[in-house]
Structures are given as structure tokens and as C-alpha cells.
Enzyme design. Structure first.
Site, PDB file in Angstrom:
ATOM      1  N   ASP A 128       0.581  -1.553   0.197  1.00  0.00           N
ATOM      2  CA  ASP A 128      -0.025  -0.400   0.281  1.00  0.00           C
ATOM      3  C   ASP A 128       1.115   1.373  -0.367  1.00  0.00           C
ATOM      4  O   ASP A 128       2.027   1.532   0.476  1.00  0.00           O
ATOM      5  CB  ASP A 128      -1.136  -0.316   1.115  1.00  0.00           C
ATOM      6  N   ASP A 171      -3.097   4.554  -2.766  1.00  0.00           N
ATOM      7  CA  ASP A 171      -4.318   4.845  -1.427  1.00  0.00           C
ATOM      8  C   ASP A 171      -4.632   6.663  -2.236  1.00  0.00           C
ATOM      9  O   ASP A 171      -3.819   7.526  -2.527  1.00  0.00           O
ATOM     10  CB  ASP A 171      -3.420   5.119  -0.116  1.00  0.00           C
ATOM     11  N   GLU A 201      -6.389   3.772  -5.832  1.00  0.00           N
ATOM     12  CA  GLU A 201      -7.868   3.788  -5.743  1.00  0.00           C
ATOM     13  C   GLU A 201      -8.424   5.563  -6.017  1.00  0.00           C
ATOM     14  O   GLU A 201      -7.582   6.446  -5.413  1.00  0.00           O
ATOM     15  CB  GLU A 201      -7.524   3.780  -3.877  1.00  0.00           C
ATOM     16  N   HIS A 228     -11.923  -3.401   3.054  1.00  0.00           N
ATOM     17  CA  HIS A 228     -11.298  -2.745   4.798  1.00  0.00           C
ATOM     18  C   HIS A 228     -12.344  -1.906   5.227  1.00  0.00           C
ATOM     19  O   HIS A 228     -12.058  -0.853   6.000  1.00  0.00           O
ATOM     20  CB  HIS A 228      -9.931  -2.699   4.887  1.00  0.00           C
ATOM     21  N   ASP A 229     -12.748  -0.898   4.310  1.00  0.00           N
ATOM     22  CA  ASP A 229     -13.758   0.492   3.970  1.00  0.00           C
ATOM     23  C   ASP A 229     -14.933   0.285   4.442  1.00  0.00           C
ATOM     24  O   ASP A 229     -15.598   0.580   4.075  1.00  0.00           O
ATOM     25  CB  ASP A 229     -12.773   1.375   3.401  1.00  0.00           C
TER      26      ASP A 229
END
Ligand code: NOJ
Length: 579
Positions: free
Chosen positions: A98, A199, A266, A339-340
Site C-alpha cells: 500500500d 491510496d 484508489e 477494509h473500508d
């Protein structure tokens, strides 16, 4: 269309804090992950995406990084990380890391320096402005509630933080910052990693004038309703900002293009038209993006917490747009949770009576679209959302800040808790359920967040012992994608887009056709194949109903009658034929 390993791969996302704890401190760690590599190999995934494991004060569980080249103490050491990489590579799997470079932690030494004085050499690493009329420099809201600006006493100026005040935004306008980031990325790539998940990468370029947002806009939906609010979503000034493509092309030229790796960005609030600019194969930026259009189908005008039921026709519309628009131009990433996001089986399927068939049905969708499938830990055993009885049991900063803000605005506590049960990010962050022993086999200590009490029924041990489990269905889907290039490379045509019960589509590739029919309801549904679709000796490739029904289906396929089918609740079927 160019063939590449990352188009043919299936990615498995690990949220390290909740995956496996090896030392009893209640926090998942790298040795814990290493102990489960054979499990991942057995599932058959090709790539692991590791959420942040860098040094971090954990204001946002590792998305606030204080040292990009050190491992978080709670997770282990650099030696552990190296062993993890080696363990994956030995088993023929790859590792992507990440990359969180829209912001750092306020505890990063760059920021510690930056805040000291207006002429510090690191000052310009972040976005500082004097206040305006005794207030913040503009009216932007943070994604995590409140203003996006924090006043800092040392210099009496404000710094920008689109997320928490412990996540100051880096100033990409500053070339030295960009060079530092590229150097750090190169350092990781030289260690042998296989790519990056980036991210909120489409937020890195801000309109340097930082104008007010003014107009109410619920944005990516993490914001509270806008009316009467002091702060507004300023997305038009930083989503796909003025220099973002220039930066990514520079990053690609200086770093990414020198390695055989995969990248997935993302990207919040992007349409397929925007998406094509990031992933267009001739544009030299990224390989894939995660868009949010599917994650917004159950949000109302007030954003994420303004919950409304989704409609299947809208889901189809979003998916079809992305499938069609990127075809032969770029590559899709497909995910139904991470995870969000809430757990997909609770959100789009049925987490009670039909948990198993609906989890398999959704998995069929995920694996038979064009694009790379991303599995989030626990999805492969059908893990569900959680209802924690008290707000004190929640850990996620977004949830906690929203709760606070809504309480202060006088909202009803039960209503707030209801929306948390449906949308909180902690739904996806409860510990991985390994077995039926205490704490689901995740830890010998007290877990940092409660284990879902349904672990006694839903766990890996149970799944591995049941030939009909969701786990083995995923395994078959992953194998099928490798065996049948049509699943990876075939083009896509939706059938009956307005139908609110069934999702059906055809994939076509080199004289082959694949028909996918998915029942999104808890009722049996008839399906009629459009008369203009011709078929020839179809073979039932996979279906999520086994036993007698499975045998009947195979029989039905052999009798070559696809014109009029009847699907069981949440049934999924995939047929293949030669034209
Ligand atoms: C997106 C990440 O997935 C999320 O977990 C995080 O809170 C924000 N970006 C900020 O880094």
C-alpha cells in the site's frame, strides 16, 4: 488486448491488524500472516495486497505513516517482512504494498520539521496557509468530519488535512517531495515487491488557489448531509486535480516503468471516463483503479450514512458502463468489499438463511467480469457485518467522528447506531475467523476489536472441512479463470438491464460464449434467454447449488435448453459453448 500476468491474477487483500496474531498482544502481525501462507496458496490466489505495515501512530490504522521505510513495531520487523516476501515468492505468489502518499502522519519527521517555522526547509512539504478573517483558509470539510484545516500554534498558520488532523496532506507541487516519494518507491521495488495499491491517489493535486467549496456536495459519501453545515466537500478543487496526470506520468516514467509490476489506484469520485485517463494503456499511468460508483448505490443524497436500498438495475448500470468503456482501452479492478466497506454478503446478499448461496453468487459475479478480482480477507468464508452493542466497542476514526458530530447535531442515538451497523468500516475489520476456539483462533490474548460472535459457525476450519463450502467455491472460480481465457479476456454484453431480480450477461472470445445468470433475490426466479442469443451445446461450467439440483442443471444443459430456466434463491450459473 495485451495479455499480462496481472490481468490473469486474483488478488487477496490482507488487513494485517485483523488477520492473524502470533504473539498474543491482540494485534495481527507479520509472523501471523507468514503462518497462513499455505492457506492462501490453497485458496489459489496469485497476489497479496498488504494494507499498510509501516511505522505509524495508528490514528487511522496505518494510513498515517510516520516512517515509510520502517515496519510498525506492533507488526514485527523488517526481517519478518522480508520473510513474508520470500515466503510468497517461494509459493509462486506476488506481493503488492500500500502506497499512502496523499498524506503522511503528523509524526513523520518531515512534518515535525515543517511545523517548526515558516522558513523551515520542510515547510513546503505540506500545504500551509494563514487563516482568513480569523477562520480557516477555506470552507473545505475533512472526509473524517469537521474542517479540513488545523491551526498549528507554533506558526499560527493552518495545514490542510483531507483526512484526520494527524494526516497532513503532502504538497505534490513541491518537486522535492515528489523526488523523495519516488526514491522511497524505488527502494521498496528494489527489495523485490511486485507493485503498489495507491491510496486516494486521485487527490494528490490540489487547485493551488484552494478556493472555497461553497456548493453543497455530498462527495464520496463519507460526509454528513451538507445543509446548514459550516464545511463543505471541496472535491471540485482536488478530485482529479489540475496536475494529477502529469504527476502520475512522471512517477511512471521515473519509477514504475522500470519494473514488471502491477499498480492499482484508489480513486474517489471517478466516472469511467475519468478512469480511462488513469488506466488507458497508451497513457502510461496506472494499470487499474478502484472506483466507488458501486459502493454508492445504497447512499442517498446525504452521503454514506444516508442509507437507502440499492437497486439491481443500478448495480448493472454501473458495472456495464465500466465494462464497456474500458474494454480494449484499459483494465478493470473488481471488488465488492474491502477494509473500508461493509461485508459484501451482508450488503448485497443475505447473511442469514441464504448466506452460503448468496456469498457464492456474489463471488461468481466478481470472478466472471472482465477485470482483476480482489478478494478481501474473510470474504472467502462468507464473513458478515457485526453489531457491537456500544459505540465504545468501535475503533474506526471515521465512525467515531461521525457519531460525535451527529450526536452534537442532536440526532437520535439509535438511528446513528443503525447506520453504523450497516456502513461502519469496522464491519470489515473484526478479526479473521480461523476456527471455533476462543477469539476465533485469531489471538491468544484480547483482540484490539471484538471478534464477531458468529465465529463458532463461520470459520476457516469449518470451511476447509466442508466440500460444499464458500472457500472451495472460490477455489474453483480461481481455477476456472486460469483454465478459460474467455473469463479473463472476453468482452461483455449485459442482458435485460432493467430486470430487478436477475443479473445476466454474455462474455465472448475467439468463437466462444459464456453466459452468466445470477439471482439476486431470496425467491426462485424464471429466466428467459433472449431469442436473439443463439447457443450451441452449452456446458454448465459452474453453479452454486450442488447435490441433486446440480445434477439436474447439468442434465438441463446437456438437453440444450437455455431458453427458459428457473433459478433457485441466490442461484448462480455459468454456461460455456462454442459458437
Ligand atoms: C483510503 C483508505 O483505504 C482508508 O482506509 C483511509 O482511511 C483513507 N484512504 C485515508 O488514507
Amino acid at each position: 488486448m495485451k495479455k499480462t500476468w496481472w490481468k490473469e491474477s486474483v488478488v487477496y487483500q490482507i488487513y494485517p491488524r485483523s488477520f492473524m496474531d502470533s504473539n498474543g498482544d491482540g494485534i495481527g502481525d507479520l509472523p501471523g500472516i507468514i503462518s497462513k501462507l499455505d492457506y492462501l496458496k490453497q485458496l489459489g490466489v496469485h497476489v497479496v495486497w498488504l494494507c499498510p505495515v509501516y511505522q505509524s501512530p495508528n490514528d487511522d490504522n496505518g494510513y498515517d505513516i510516520s516512517d515509510y521505510q520502517q515496519i510498525m513495531d506492533e507488526f514485527g520487523t523488517m526481517e519478518d517482512w522480508e520473510q513474508l516476501l520470500e515466503g510468497l515468492h517461494q509459493r509462486g505468489m506476488k506481493l503488492i504494498m500500500d502506497l499512502v502518499v496523499n498524506h503522511s502522519s503528523d509524526e513523520h519527521h518531515w512534518f515535525a520539521e515543517s511545523r517548526k517555522s515558516t522558513d523551515n526547509q520542510y515547510r513546503d512539504y505540506y500545504i500551509w496557509r494563514p487563516g482568513k478573517d480569523g477562520r480557516e483558509p477555506n470552507d473545505w470539510a475533512s472526509f473524517f468530519s469537521g474542517s479540513a484545516w488545523q491551526k498549528d500554534e507554533a506558526t499560527d498558520e493552518y495545514y490542510l488535512h483531507l483526512f484526520s488532523s494527524k494526516q497532513p496532506d503532502l504538497n505534490w507541487e513541491n518537486e522535492t517531495v515528489r523526488e523523495e516519494i519516488y526514491r522511497m518507491m524505488t527502494w521498496w521495488l528494489d527489495k523485490g515487491i511486485d507493485g503498489f495499491r495507491m491510496d486516494v491517489i486521485n487527490l494528490i493535486s490540489k487547485n493551488p488557489e484552494l478556493p472555497d467549496a461553497h456548493t453543497p456536495d455530498p462527495g464520496i459519501g463519507t460526509m454528513p448531509p451538507d445543509e446548514g453545515q459550516t464545511y463543505h466537500f471541496g472535491g471540485q478543487h482536488f478530485v482529479n486535480g489540475p496536475r494529477v496526470h502529469e504527476y502520475l506520468q512522471e512517477m511512471n516514467r521515473k519509477v514504475l516503468s522500470r519494473y514488471d509490476i502491477m499498480t492499482v489506484g484508489e480513486t474517489v469520485n471517478v466516472t469511467p471516463e475519468d478512469g480511462a485517463l488513469y488506466v488507458g494503456e497508451d497513457r502510461n499511468e496506472l494499470n487499474m483503479v478502484f472506483h466507488f460508483e458501486l459502493m454508492q448505490v445504497d447512499s442517498g443524497p446525504g452521503g454514506k450514512w444516508d442509507i437507502r436500498p440499492w437497486r439491481l438495475s443500478e448495480i448493472k448500470q454501473v458495472i456495464s458502463k465500466w465494462q464497456t468503456l474500458l474494454h480494449n482501452k484499459g483494465w478493470n479492478s473488481n471488488y465488492l468489499n474491502n477494509h473500508d466497506q461493509p461485508r459484501m454478503v451482508s450488503r448485497f446478499g443475505n447473511d442469514s438463511v441464504y448466506r452460503k448461496p448468496s456469498a457464492k453468487m456474489l463471488a461468481t459475479l466478481l470472478h466472471t467480469l472482465q477485470g482483476t478480482p480482489y478478494i478481501y480477507q474473510g470474504e472467502e468464508i462468507g464473513m458478515t457485518n457485526i453489531r457491537l452493542s456500544s459505540i465504545d466497542d468501535y475503533r474506526d476514526i471515521e465512525t467515531l467522528n461521525m457519531y460525535q458530530e451527529y450526536k452534537e447535531a442532536g440526532r437520535d442515538t439509535d438511528a446513528i447506531m443503525e447506520s453504523i451497523y450497516i456502513k461502519s468500516r469496522d464491519n470489515a475489520r473484526t478479526p479473521m475467523q480461523w476456527d471455533g476456539t476462543e477469539q476465533a483462533g485469531f489471538t491468544k490474548g484480547q483482540p484490539w476489536i471484538s471478534v464477531n460472535p458468529n465465529y463458532t459457525d463461520i470459520n476457516v476450519q469449518e470451511a476447509l472441512a466442508d466440500p460444499d463450502s464458500i472457500f472451495y467455491y472460490y477455489q474453483r472460480l480461481i481455477e476456472l479463470r486460469r483454465q478459460e481465457p474467455i473469463i479473463v479476456y472476453g468482452d461483455y454484453t449485459v442482458l435485460q438491464p432493467e430486470d430487478e431480480q436477475l443479473f445476466a450477461y454474455i462474455r465472448s472470445y475467439e468463437g466462444q460464449k459464456l453466459l452468466v445468470v445470477l439471482n439476486f433475490t431470496d425467491q426462485a426466479q424464471p429466466f428467459k434467454l433472449d431469442a436473439h442469443v443463439s447457443y450451441h451445446e452449452p456446458q454448465l461450467l459452474i453453479s452454486n447449488y450442488g447435490g441433486d439440483h446440480g445434477r439436474e442443471l447439468a442434465e438441463e444443459a446437456r438437453s440444450h435448453n437455455l431458453r427458459s430456466l428457473s433459478l433457485e434463491p441466490y442461484e448462480a450459473r455459468v454456461y460455456l459453448w462454442q459458437e
